[in-house]
Motif scaffolding. Structure first.
Motif, PDB file in Angstrom:
ATOM      1  N   PHE A 180      27.351 -28.535  27.251  1.00 43.63           N
ATOM      2  CA  PHE A 180      27.883 -27.540  26.462  1.00 43.63           C
ATOM      3  C   PHE A 180      29.370 -28.024  25.643  1.00 43.63           C
ATOM      4  N   SER A 235      26.104 -21.216  16.493  1.00 38.93           N
ATOM      5  CA  SER A 235      26.590 -20.662  17.087  1.00 38.93           C
ATOM      6  C   SER A 235      25.626 -19.771  17.783  1.00 38.93           C
ATOM      7  N   PHE A 236      25.230 -18.708  17.130  1.00 30.54           N
ATOM      8  CA  PHE A 236      24.206 -18.436  17.746  1.00 30.54           C
ATOM      9  C   PHE A 236      23.156 -19.455  18.776  1.00 30.54           C
ATOM     10  N   SER A 258      24.188 -22.226  20.156  1.00 27.15           N
ATOM     11  CA  SER A 258      24.898 -22.187  21.068  1.00 27.15           C
ATOM     12  C   SER A 258      25.183 -21.397  22.383  1.00 27.15           C
ATOM     13  N   ALA A 259      25.500 -19.957  22.218  1.00 26.49           N
ATOM     14  CA  ALA A 259      25.145 -18.860  23.030  1.00 26.49           C
ATOM     15  C   ALA A 259      24.108 -18.811  24.231  1.00 26.49           C
ATOM     16  N   VAL A 260      22.808 -19.059  23.090  1.00 21.20           N
ATOM     17  CA  VAL A 260      21.428 -18.671  23.572  1.00 21.20           C
ATOM     18  C   VAL A 260      21.240 -19.932  24.796  1.00 21.20           C
ATOM     19  N   LEU A 285      24.188 -21.545  26.584  1.00 18.46           N
ATOM     20  CA  LEU A 285      24.891 -21.300  27.234  1.00 18.46           C
ATOM     21  C   LEU A 285      23.951 -20.185  28.304  1.00 18.46           C
ATOM     22  N   PHE A 286      23.188 -18.768  27.928  1.00 22.16           N
ATOM     23  CA  PHE A 286      22.679 -18.150  28.938  1.00 22.16           C
ATOM     24  C   PHE A 286      21.607 -19.165  29.443  1.00 22.16           C
TER      25      PHE A 286
END
Lengths: 490, 99
Positions: free
Chosen positions: A135, A170-171, A173-175, A177-178
């Motif tokens: 990440f 960034s959207f 990356s957040a997905v 990361l989940f």
């Protein structure tokens, strides 16, 4: 107390250290040096030193080797992609040399500093053996890239492309990361090989959560690679960014994302019961990525946008081989990535020269600006012909032809014949828009553009790319052997 | 409290953030939604960390917070540079790039 890292660890990340140091040096030199100095050369020098340090410590990269207590892979696979990333960075520096100001980039020291940082992130992304490191690598690369996309500060298009890339990047990356947090929940560890062994003894009722985690990870990688249906940012961002950065995104960043995706996905998911689910998903994604990429490219007027859709389609071709990791698919992807990098850099380089010949036009990369180029500037015409033929997979651009052959051959060997057929049909469609550029260059009359001389760095970069697009097709065996060896090592 | 409560809460927060990014047009609100997604992930990391009895997840949360801060500074700078050009933070007004 045991030491946290050894000197061997530092040797293995020597290129990362050199590039990070270079990035900070560029920023400090901008503050302390009065008067003009050549930022491009300094950045190029640091890239070269990083490459030399990578080569000098090549003995440290062997099968199964890791660094920093197992946080980074430092195997031949990492070495291969570190070399590719550094070469790509150097070519980007050559492309950035001349017309950076005409592209609207004022703050050159910051531009090159971010470029080096971005390459550091890309190398960490490829080498990561732990999910948080993965990440971090992804974010170092992406955040630097958001800034680079917007580096033509006074161009509305550049800012707009930075905004779109930032929000969607960034959207995604957040997905992703989940997905990582679900994998951590299922296995209790963040180290990728340990997750894989924990998943193999996982109780069956958790299968649903694992599928969700796979899906989320795939979305994250899909955004970075530009796979349909996560591709819609790509054309806008590619068109709005300064052209060297577009080329960098299409080649280096895509190569790093594909490399990381191959390693992580292969280690975690491509085995046992999961393989059938996996191959269905990849079959579907590869098919729609190729088709939508090619069909959308058909109706583009802007050459940068056309190349953006073409790079989406090429990502689709690569994923055709990802369906068949057992029958040489992975080495085919590596081979194709190298040839694709050469021809895409070349195509963007010529587009940049042509676009900058028409500084007063708002649509400087429109295909009508290529009209008559084959006669007004014959050398550029010949080079562009090589790159377009290579991207289309026609001779004399043999590298593209052979790369596609390896990709589809791997799929056929593993009995995925339908996807190979879709791939071949798509290559046929793609000929239309690649050859359209040639028609403009040789069969339409154009206004004579004020002829900018092409400087040595740019000419060198284009020459190397053109030579690679031809010779990798004539003498492919060496590179293919290296690729085949490298993929067996992780 | 059982692990499920935390995970369900994290999933709900994550979904609110995800739908916010997809449905809203204001870039600042979209950006806040992305931050909410990251915080939902942090919550699930901490819950899993407690569940498994190791610290890896909690340490990961620190890194995610650092990245979120870096993203915030870059993101707001980009939003400002767009605002300077078009005097709007609505995505529908950023429409110069299209076919």
């Amino acid at each position: 107390m045991s030491s946290y890292f050894s000197s061997a660890d530092l040797f293995r990340i020597a290129p990362l250290v050199v590039l990070s140091f270079g990035a900070f040096c560029l920023l400090l030199m901008e503050v302390f040096i009065k008067g003009a100095w050549d930022k491009a050369r300094t950045a190029g020098l640091f890239t070269l030193v990083a490459f030399v340090s990578l080569y000098y410590y090549r003995g440290q990269f062997f099968e199964g080797s890791t660094a920093f207590q197992g946080l980074l892979f430092t195997d031949p696979y990492t070495f291969f992609f570190a070399a590719l990333i550094l070469i790509g960075t150097f070519i980007t520096r050559l492309l950035s040399d001349e017309r950076l100001r005409e592209e609207g980039v004022g703050a050159q020291a910051e531009y090159f500093s971010l470029l080096l940082m971005c390459s550091v992130g890309a190398m960490i992304f490829v080498a990561a053996r732990e999910l948080i490191v993965l990440f971090l690598g992804l974010e170092i690369m992406s955040i630097a890239l958001y800034c680079l996309c917007g580096s033509a500060l006074w161009s509305t298009r550049s800012s707009e492309s930075a905004l779109k890339y930032f929000l969607l990047g960034s959207f995604s990356s957040a997905v992703m990361l989940f997905g990582m947090s679900l994998l951590y929940g299922l296995s209790g560890t963040l180290v990728i090989p340990d997750i894989a062994s924990a998943l193999s003894s996982m109780p069956a009722e958790n299968m649903g959560i694992l599928l969700v985690a796979i899906g989320l990870m795939l979305v994250g990688f899909g955004f970075k690679i530009g796979l349909v249906p996560f591709h819609f940012w790509a054309p806008d961002v590619y068109q709005g960014s300064p052209t060297p950065i577009t080329a960098y995104m299409a080649c280096v960043v895509k190569a790093a994302a594909v490399a990381a995706a191959i390693r992580v996905m292969t280690l975690l998911f491509v085995h046992g019961d999961l393989f059938s689910v996996w191959s269905d998903a990849i079959w579907f994604i590869a098919a729609i990525t190729m088709t939508i990429g090619n069909l959308s490219a058909l109706r583009q007027r802007s050459v940068k946008r056309m190349l953006a859709y073409s790079s989406i389609a090429h990502a689709g071709y690569m994923f055709v081989a990802f369906i068949a990791p057992e029958t040489g698919g992975l080495s085919a992807i590596l081979f194709y990535l190298v040839t694709y990098t050469a021809m895409t850099f070349g195509a963007f380089g010529i587009t940049m020269i042509v676009a900058n010949s028409f500084p007063e036009k708002t649509d400087a990369d429109d295909i009508s600006n290529f009209n008559g180029l084959g006669f007004t500037r014959p050398m550029l015409g010949v080079l562009m012909t090589i790159f377009m033929f290579s991207l289309a997979g026609l001779p004399p651009g043999l590298a593209g032809l052979l790369g596609k052959f390896y990709l589809f051959n791997a799929a056929v060997k593993a009995n995925f014949i339908s996807i190979a057929v879709i791939g071949v049909l798509n290559s046929a469609i793609s000929c239309y828009y690649y050859l359209n550029v040639l028609v403009a260059m040789y069969f339409r009359k154009g206004e004579v553009s004020p002829s900018h001389p092409v400087g040595m760095p740019m000419a060198g970069a284009l020459g190397v790319c053109a030579a690679a697009s031809i010779f990798l097709g004539v003498f492919p065996s060496k590179l293919y052997e290296i690729a085949a060896y490298v993929v067996t090592t992780f | 409290m059982p692990l499920n409560y935390y995970i369900v809460l994290a999933t709900i927060l994550f979904s609110i953030g995800m739908f916010g990014v997809i449905l809203r047009k204001n870039t600042i609100v979209m950006f806040m939604c992305i931050e909410m997604m990251l915080n939902a992930v942090n919550l699930s990391f901490v819950a899993f960390s407690k569940f498994h009895g190791n610290l890896e997840g909690q340490i990961g949360v620190f890194f995610i917070m650092v990245v979120a801060a870096a993203e915030a500074s870059v993101g707001l700078a980009i939003i400002i540079s767009v605002f300077r050009a078009i005097v709007s933070v609505e995505t529908s007004d950023s429409n110069e790039l299209k076919l």
